[in-house]
Design an enzyme around this catalytic site. Structure first.
Site, PDB file in Angstrom:
ATOM      1  N   GLU A 174       0.824  -1.214   0.000  1.00 59.49           N
ATOM      2  CA  GLU A 174       0.000   0.000   0.000  1.00 59.49           C
ATOM      3  C   GLU A 174       0.860   1.268   0.000  1.00 59.49           C
ATOM      4  O   GLU A 174       0.364   2.351   0.323  1.00 59.49           O
ATOM      5  CB  GLU A 174      -0.949   0.015   1.215  1.00 59.49           C
ATOM      6  CG  GLU A 174      -1.885  -1.170   1.330  1.00 59.49           C
ATOM      7  CD  GLU A 174      -2.925  -1.288   0.213  1.00 59.49           C
ATOM      8  OE1 GLU A 174      -2.922  -0.444  -0.704  1.00 59.49           O
ATOM      9  OE2 GLU A 174      -3.719  -2.236   0.275  1.00 59.49           O
ATOM     10  N   HIS A 182      -2.695   2.189   8.337  1.00 63.08           N
ATOM     11  CA  HIS A 182      -3.833   1.460   7.757  1.00 63.08           C
ATOM     12  C   HIS A 182      -4.036   0.187   8.551  1.00 63.08           C
ATOM     13  O   HIS A 182      -3.065  -0.481   8.920  1.00 63.08           O
ATOM     14  CB  HIS A 182      -3.537   1.129   6.290  1.00 63.08           C
ATOM     15  CG  HIS A 182      -4.426   0.062   5.713  1.00 63.08           C
ATOM     16  ND1 HIS A 182      -5.795   0.196   5.629  1.00 63.08           N
ATOM     17  CD2 HIS A 182      -4.135  -1.158   5.182  1.00 63.08           C
ATOM     18  CE1 HIS A 182      -6.300  -0.892   5.067  1.00 63.08           C
ATOM     19  NE2 HIS A 182      -5.325  -1.728   4.802  1.00 63.08           N
ATOM     20  N   HIS A 225      -7.293  -3.125   9.553  1.00 60.84           N
ATOM     21  CA  HIS A 225      -8.573  -3.739   9.239  1.00 60.84           C
ATOM     22  C   HIS A 225      -9.455  -3.706  10.493  1.00 60.84           C
ATOM     23  O   HIS A 225      -9.871  -4.751  10.997  1.00 60.84           O
ATOM     24  CB  HIS A 225      -8.350  -5.159   8.730  1.00 60.84           C
ATOM     25  CG  HIS A 225      -7.498  -5.228   7.490  1.00 60.84           C
ATOM     26  ND1 HIS A 225      -6.984  -6.396   6.983  1.00 60.84           N
ATOM     27  CD2 HIS A 225      -7.086  -4.233   6.635  1.00 60.84           C
ATOM     28  CE1 HIS A 225      -6.283  -6.135   5.875  1.00 60.84           C
ATOM     29  NE2 HIS A 225      -6.326  -4.821   5.653  1.00 60.84           N
ATOM     30  N   GLU A 241     -17.061  12.077  22.551  1.00 53.85           N
ATOM     31  CA  GLU A 241     -15.756  12.647  22.174  1.00 53.85           C
ATOM     32  C   GLU A 241     -15.514  12.713  20.663  1.00 53.85           C
ATOM     33  O   GLU A 241     -14.603  13.415  20.216  1.00 53.85           O
ATOM     34  CB  GLU A 241     -14.628  11.796  22.787  1.00 53.85           C
ATOM     35  CG  GLU A 241     -14.584  11.817  24.290  1.00 53.85           C
ATOM     36  CD  GLU A 241     -13.931  13.071  24.843  1.00 53.85           C
ATOM     37  OE1 GLU A 241     -12.763  13.297  24.545  1.00 53.85           O
ATOM     38  OE2 GLU A 241     -14.620  13.823  25.550  1.00 53.85           O
ATOM     39  N   HIS A 247     -12.985  -3.393   3.789  1.00 58.53           N
ATOM     40  CA  HIS A 247     -11.538  -3.630   3.855  1.00 58.53           C
ATOM     41  C   HIS A 247     -10.928  -3.064   5.140  1.00 58.53           C
ATOM     42  O   HIS A 247     -10.348  -3.806   5.925  1.00 58.53           O
ATOM     43  CB  HIS A 247     -10.852  -3.014   2.613  1.00 58.53           C
ATOM     44  CG  HIS A 247      -9.366  -3.225   2.576  1.00 58.53           C
ATOM     45  ND1 HIS A 247      -8.670  -3.422   1.409  1.00 58.53           N
ATOM     46  CD2 HIS A 247      -8.428  -3.254   3.557  1.00 58.53           C
ATOM     47  CE1 HIS A 247      -7.388  -3.592   1.683  1.00 58.53           C
ATOM     48  NE2 HIS A 247      -7.217  -3.487   2.986  1.00 58.53           N
TER      49      HIS A 247
HETATM   50  P1  13P Z   1       0.889  -5.485   3.003  1.00 56.20           P
HETATM   51  O1  13P Z   1       1.219  -6.775   3.711  1.00 56.20           O
HETATM   52  O2  13P Z   1       1.494  -5.444   1.609  1.00 56.20           O
HETATM   53  O3  13P Z   1       1.235  -4.288   3.830  1.00 56.20           O
HETATM   54  O4  13P Z   1      -0.682  -5.483   2.747  1.00 56.20           O
HETATM   55  C1  13P Z   1      -1.571  -5.620   3.807  1.00 56.20           C
HETATM   56  C2  13P Z   1      -2.849  -4.916   3.593  1.00 56.20           C
HETATM   57  O5  13P Z   1      -3.519  -4.588   4.551  1.00 56.20           O
HETATM   58  C3  13P Z   1      -3.294  -4.606   2.210  1.00 56.20           C
HETATM   59  O6  13P Z   1      -4.338  -3.668   2.212  1.00 56.20           O
HETATM   60 ZN    ZN Z   2      -5.505  -3.720   4.093  1.00 58.94          ZN
END
Ligand code: 13P
Ligand code: ZN
Length: 280
Positions: free
Chosen positions: A125, A148, A150, A178, A219
């Protein structure tokens, strides 16, 4: 600063506070269940003065070509998570799971200075990270971190809540008092897209011009901040609100009362923040 001859770079780098921070935060994120397997990635903009005491910055291990030029980040240093590396393992294998690199003079490659052993690559990413750094730096010269992950309830909410930035932001604001104070600009949402592409990177960065949180439906989430704690705190707050939403919307009796629009406005006024006027 001249490096100590006695201590090799790979060991010295482990003493760097930014390496420790990355080890700690990836572990927290994994424990929260937000970074299953290799899910999630972090990039952290470093100052040359922070790196030099721990690394010989003239010693390039290898060069990695980027297929998306980032001239705006020329000569900037970053620590990033590696592609395919499990967050669970960063603490035990930091030099395999993390990499310290510098963007080249013309912005079309990065020089790896430490880590990503065994021919590891930076996160897939990286387009979204680098382009988001450029966007956030335009807004705030103190910007440092793109994160980033999940986050479970944010993902869940993208199945049950309409994917409209205004209503999604307002729902989150109303879930915890908050929230409007922590992210008064609200939260951006992209359409579902293929991850790891420059296209999703460009679209994420466009949103980052105005927001510090961007949801990728089904995602995960991207957060930006001036420090690891800052980016983490934003995601943590949005994820908590999403959890409350998922709990209350699943409740048989439904929601019986909520924070009103007037109360949101009063809150923003009391805390001296300007909520996104398009949303309230
Ligand atoms: P990477 O392992 O390449 O960082 O990818 C993980 C991910 O969350 C892709 O969106
Ligand atoms: Zn991801």
């Amino acid at each position: 600063m001249k490096m100590s001859q006695a201590v090799p770079d790979d060991l010295l780098a482990l003493d760097a506070p930014f390496v420790t921070e990355m080890m700690e935060i990836t572990n927290y994120m994994w424990r929260f269940g937000w970074d299953e397997r290799n899910g999630g990635n972090i990039s952290y903009l470093l100052k040359e003065d922070e790196v030099k005491p721990y690394l010989d910055t003239s010693r390039v291990l290898r060069n990695i070509i980027l297929d998306f030029p980032v001239k705006e980040l020329a000569n900037q240093f970053f620590i990033v998570t590696g592609s395919g590396k499990f967050f669970k393992n960063v603490t035990s294998k930091p030099s395999e799971c993390l990499g310290i690199m510098r963007v080249s003079e013309n912005g079309d490659s990065v020089d790896l200075l430490w880590g990503l052993t065994g021919d590891g690559k930076p996160t897939s990413e990286l387009p979204a990270h680098f382009r988001s750094h450029i966007a956030r730096l335009r807004q705030d010269s103190d910007h440092r971190v793109i994160m980033h992950n999940h986050a479970t309830n944010i993902i869940a909410m993208t199945f049950t809540h309409e994917l409209n930035e205004k209503s999604f932001s307002k729902t989150l604001w109303k879930m915890c008092t908050e929230c409007i104070v922590v992210f008064p600009e609200g939260i951006a949402i992209l359409p579902w897209m293929i991850p790891g592409t420059d296209e999703i990177g460009i679209r994420t960065a466009e949103k980052m011009e105005r927001y510090r949180l961007v949801v990728w439906p089904h995602h995960g989430i991207f957060g930006a901040g001036n420090a690891i704690d800052d980016a983490f705190g934003l995601i943590e707050t949005a994820e908590k609100a999403a959890q409350v939403y998922m709990l209350t919307s699943a409740h048989q009796g439904g929601i019986k009362q909520e924070i009103t629009d007037e109360q949101l406005i009063a809150l923003a006024r009391a805390f001296g923040v300007k909520p996104n006027i398009d949303f309230i």
